[in-house]
Design a protein around this motif. Structure first.
Motif, PDB file in Angstrom:
ATOM      1  N   TYR A 111       0.853  -1.164   0.000  1.00  0.00           N
ATOM      2  CA  TYR A 111       0.000   0.000   0.000  1.00  0.00           C
ATOM      3  C   TYR A 111       0.899   1.226   0.000  1.00  0.00           C
ATOM      4  CZ  TYR A 111      -4.312  -2.561   1.071  1.00  0.00           C
ATOM      5  OH  TYR A 111      -5.412  -3.385   1.008  1.00  0.00           O
TER       6      TYR A 111
ATOM      7  N   ALA B 249      -3.221  -1.692  -8.676  1.00  0.00           N
ATOM      8  CA  ALA B 249      -4.069  -0.518  -8.822  1.00  0.00           C
ATOM      9  C   ALA B 249      -3.881   0.020 -10.240  1.00  0.00           C
ATOM     10  CB  ALA B 249      -3.682   0.543  -7.798  1.00  0.00           C
TER      11      ALA B 249
ATOM     12  N   GLU C 284      -3.650   3.876   0.187  1.00  0.00           N
ATOM     13  CA  GLU C 284      -4.310   3.196  -0.924  1.00  0.00           C
ATOM     14  C   GLU C 284      -3.555   1.936  -1.322  1.00  0.00           C
ATOM     15  OE1 GLU C 284      -4.350   5.834  -4.304  1.00  0.00           O
ATOM     16  OE2 GLU C 284      -2.201   5.606  -4.663  1.00  0.00           O
TER      17      GLU C 284
ATOM     18  N   GLN D 161       0.824   5.712   0.915  1.00  0.00           N
ATOM     19  CA  GLN D 161       0.104   6.869   1.437  1.00  0.00           C
ATOM     20  C   GLN D 161       0.884   8.132   1.114  1.00  0.00           C
ATOM     21  OE1 GLN D 161      -0.819   6.733   5.633  1.00  0.00           O
ATOM     22  NE2 GLN D 161      -2.484   8.196   5.373  1.00  0.00           N
TER      23      GLN D 161
ATOM     24  N   LYS E 214      -3.172  12.420   1.925  1.00  0.00           N
ATOM     25  CA  LYS E 214      -4.124  11.503   1.293  1.00  0.00           C
ATOM     26  C   LYS E 214      -4.268  10.233   2.114  1.00  0.00           C
ATOM     27  CE  LYS E 214      -3.444  13.077  -3.468  1.00  0.00           C
ATOM     28  NZ  LYS E 214      -3.189  12.647  -4.872  1.00  0.00           N
ATOM     29  N   GLU E 215      -5.331   9.483   1.833  1.00  0.00           N
ATOM     30  CA  GLU E 215      -5.546   8.223   2.516  1.00  0.00           C
ATOM     31  C   GLU E 215      -4.622   7.145   1.950  1.00  0.00           C
ATOM     32  OE1 GLU E 215     -10.290   8.761   3.668  1.00  0.00           O
ATOM     33  OE2 GLU E 215      -9.630   7.139   2.354  1.00  0.00           O
TER      34      GLU E 215
ATOM     35  N   GLY F  42      -8.093  -3.436   1.769  1.00  0.00           N
ATOM     36  CA  GLY F  42      -7.891  -2.506   2.859  1.00  0.00           C
ATOM     37  C   GLY F  42      -7.767  -3.106   4.236  1.00  0.00           C
TER      38      GLY F  42
END
Length: 121
Positions: free
Chosen positions: A37, A61, A46, A39, A43-44, A106
């Motif tokens: 992931y 992604a 992802e 970040q 921002k969150e 997530g």
């Protein structure tokens, strides 16, 4: 308890490449996925990429598809993220993650401490 240790982050110019590594100590189960992931500031966190327990399936992604490649070495309990054609928008803290079916949705079971990737323009 599973511990994840990332390495390989750093500063690179746009268009360049970096390879992240994540070594897992301990085994959460007989079959588990590994992934990454990220970040970015403000921002969150992802999802970026993941790979299933035997390396047969990979997921990306849309933002990294075609530029990043995830792989794993089962014998070493290590996952890699080869990042090419890096863009400034790839700048983020990259987190290694381990888990089951919810890994890429997530909810991994374990997180690494993160490694900074900075892409300059």
């Amino acid at each position: 308890q599973v511990q994840l240790v990332e390495s390989g982050g750093g500063l690179v110019q746009a268009g360049g490449s970096l390879r992240l590594s994540c070594a897992a100590s301990g085994r959460p189960s007989t079959s588990y996925g590994m992934g990454w992931y990220r970040q970015a500031p403000g921002k969150e966190r992802e999802f970026a990429a993941s790979i299933n327990w035997n390396g047969e399936y990979t997921y990306y992604a849309d933002s990294v598809k075609g530029r990043f490649t995830i792989s794993r070495d089962g014998a070493k309990n290590t996952v890699y993220l080869q990042m090419t054609s890096l863009k400034p928008e790839d700048t983020a803290v990259y987190y290694c993650a381990v888990g089951g079916s919810s890994l890429r949705f997530g909810s991994p079971d374990y997180w690494g401490q993160g490694t900074q990737v900075t892409v300059s323009s």
